[in-house]
Design a protein around this motif. Structure first.
Motif, short mmCIF file in Angstrom:
data_model
loop_
_atom_site.label_atom_id
_atom_site.label_comp_id
_atom_site.label_asym_id
_atom_site.label_seq_id
_atom_site.Cartn_x
_atom_site.Cartn_y
_atom_site.Cartn_z
N ASP A 23 5.52 4.30 -1.72
CA ASP A 23 4.93 5.43 -2.29
C ASP A 23 5.58 5.45 -3.92
O ASP A 23 6.75 5.42 -3.68
CB ASP A 23 5.11 6.88 -1.64
CG ASP A 23 4.23 6.77 -0.47
OD1 ASP A 23 3.50 6.13 -0.22
OD2 ASP A 23 4.40 7.68 0.26
N PHE A 24 5.01 5.86 -4.79
CA PHE A 24 5.64 6.25 -6.20
C PHE A 24 5.25 7.81 -6.34
O PHE A 24 4.42 8.26 -6.18
CB PHE A 24 4.76 5.55 -7.21
CG PHE A 24 4.68 3.90 -7.12
CD1 PHE A 24 5.86 3.22 -7.75
CD2 PHE A 24 3.50 3.34 -6.46
CE1 PHE A 24 5.80 2.06 -7.52
CE2 PHE A 24 3.59 2.16 -6.24
CZ PHE A 24 4.62 1.19 -6.68
N VAL A 61 13.93 -1.43 -2.68
CA VAL A 61 14.07 -2.56 -1.84
C VAL A 61 13.35 -2.24 -0.50
O VAL A 61 13.87 -1.89 0.52
CB VAL A 61 15.54 -3.18 -1.74
CG1 VAL A 61 15.40 -4.47 -0.85
CG2 VAL A 61 16.22 -3.31 -2.93
N PRO A 62 11.98 -2.23 -0.67
CA PRO A 62 11.28 -1.56 0.62
C PRO A 62 11.27 -2.70 1.72
O PRO A 62 11.68 -4.05 1.29
CB PRO A 62 9.81 -1.37 0.22
CG PRO A 62 9.79 -2.41 -1.10
CD PRO A 62 11.02 -2.44 -1.76
N ARG A 92 0.94 -1.01 0.02
CA ARG A 92 0.08 -0.09 0.00
C ARG A 92 0.82 1.19 0.01
O ARG A 92 2.01 1.40 0.57
CB ARG A 92 -0.94 0.10 1.25
CG ARG A 92 -0.12 0.06 2.59
CD ARG A 92 -0.76 0.05 3.62
NE ARG A 92 0.02 0.15 4.85
CZ ARG A 92 -0.05 0.08 6.03
NH1 ARG A 92 -1.36 -0.30 6.45
NH2 ARG A 92 0.53 0.36 7.08
N GLY A 93 0.34 2.50 -0.39
CA GLY A 93 1.04 3.57 -0.37
C GLY A 93 0.33 4.74 -1.28
O GLY A 93 -0.94 4.47 -1.48
N GLY A 141 -4.93 9.72 -3.26
CA GLY A 141 -3.64 9.43 -3.90
C GLY A 141 -3.08 8.12 -3.32
O GLY A 141 -2.32 7.63 -3.66
N ASN A 142 -4.11 7.18 -2.66
CA ASN A 142 -3.78 6.10 -2.24
C ASN A 142 -4.14 4.56 -2.88
O ASN A 142 -5.46 4.75 -3.57
CB ASN A 142 -4.72 5.73 -0.82
CG ASN A 142 -4.07 6.59 0.27
OD1 ASN A 142 -2.79 6.37 0.82
ND2 ASN A 142 -4.99 7.61 0.85
N TYR A 143 -3.23 3.87 -2.90
CA TYR A 143 -3.52 2.44 -3.70
C TYR A 143 -3.36 1.33 -2.50
O TYR A 143 -2.63 1.66 -1.71
CB TYR A 143 -2.65 2.26 -5.11
CG TYR A 143 -1.46 1.88 -4.43
CD1 TYR A 143 -0.23 2.91 -4.08
CD2 TYR A 143 -1.04 0.59 -4.34
CE1 TYR A 143 1.02 2.32 -3.84
CE2 TYR A 143 0.16 0.25 -3.94
CZ TYR A 143 1.30 1.04 -3.67
OH TYR A 143 2.46 0.72 -3.41
N SER A 144 -4.05 0.38 -2.74
CA SER A 144 -3.56 -1.03 -1.77
C SER A 144 -3.87 -2.03 -2.70
O SER A 144 -4.61 -2.08 -3.49
CB SER A 144 -4.09 -0.94 -0.40
OG SER A 144 -5.42 -1.14 -0.76
#
Ligand code: MBD
Ligand code: FE
Length: 302
Positions: free
Chosen positions: A280-281, A254-255, A131-132, A180-183
């Protein structure tokens, strides 16, 4: 054969054109032929070696492995580095690093708003939530950005190319919400390896190289007026993390993979333990005088 004799032959070939043709194609092909003539001369390449190479490329084409070969020989990463350089010259630096698309994207994946589940519940891999937000270079969230995501299953195989998986398994497109969130919910992928009996592995063997990729997840992130981002994240801890046969691992991709449980999974319909990645992108505004970030190439269509 001396250089003058080679140049004389090249001129004869180039001068055989009777119409203009395509000047760009002409320039590139003439240059490649010249470079190959020189390689053959300098390395004393024998006829049987030449025909072996030509037949090899034909076989790699027939088996659909040319895209794999381009990644494995470093061409795809090289094109990334050149685009990075063009962007740096135009003042674009920082943000989410790009990295290669690879040959396994399929157009037409189902689109969801805000959240998607990528797996169908049959993959034995550990449950993953990622998510981010998608943000602009100013850090402001981008609503309605499109996050296209695709990855391999627990065997390192991709749906569509692996016909044992359902259509669009582990492939989705997610629109970011108003903040602006996606998951998405999925399963932790396993690294890909080139087909062991295929043409790419055949050449890698000759080069003394392996054909493994660390576990990774691919993304296209796009929004109107912004440069399309092609990237991947890697799963930390993979033995091939910094030993990718396609050279795609980069700092910043590499999160941390956190272990989560209980109430944390509730918003995503997850019960019990799961892996959690926050990422986040950042997208950059489209600019003039810069090669487009949207790459045209033949892609599979399901
Ligand atoms: C992959 O999954 C991939 O990402 C690349 C670059 C090449 C082969 C398989
Ligand atoms: Fe991949």
């Amino acid at each position: 054969m001396n250089r003058q004799a080679i140049d004389a032959l090249l001129n004869k070939i180039n001068d055989s054109a009777t119409s203009e043709g395509n000047p760009r194609t002409k320039e590139i092909v003439n240059r490649i032929v010249r470079d190959l003539f020189c390689t053959i001369e300098e390395l004393d390449v024998q006829p049987d070696e030449f025909w072996t190479a030509l037949n090899y490329l034909g076989d790699a084409g027939k088996s659909g492995e040319l895209g794999l070969l381009a990644a494995g020989l470093g061409f795809e990463h090289f094109l990334d580095l050149r685009l990075d350089e063009a962007e740096a010259k135009a003042g674009i630096e920082g943000g989410t690093p790009r990295t290669i698309e690879g040959p396994l994207y399929v157009t037409g994946a189902p689109v969801s708003d805000g959240h998607a589940r990528l797996d169908d519940g049959t993959d034995p891999g550990q449950t993953l939530v990622m998510r981010g937000r998608v943000v602009g270079e100013d850090g402001k969230p981008l609503a309605n950005a499109l996050v296209e995501v695709w990855h391999a299953n627990h065997l390192g195989n991709y749906s569509y190319f692996d016909k044992s998986q359902p259509a669009f398994n582990l492939r989705r497109s997610i629109r970011t919400d108003a903040s602006g969130n996606y998951s998405f919910r999925s399963v932790v992928p396993v690294g890909y390896s080139v087909p062991p009996q295929g043409q790419t592995q055949l050449l890698l063997d000759q080069l003394g190289r392996h054909g493994h990729r660390p576990a990774h997840i691919h993304f296209f992130v796009s929004a109107p007026g912004f440069r399309k981002l092609t990237t991947q994240i890697n799963i930390d801890g993979d033995p091939y993390l910094w030993d990718d046969f396609a050279f795609a691992t980069r700092d910043g991709l590499v999160p941390a993979v956190k272990q989560a449980e209980g109430a944390q999974g509730k918003p995503y319909g997850v019960e019990g333990n799961f892996a959690l990645i926050d990422f986040d992108f950042t997208l950059f505004k489209e600019r003039d005088n810069l090669p487009g970030a949207e790459v045209e190439r033949l892609r599979a269509e399901a």
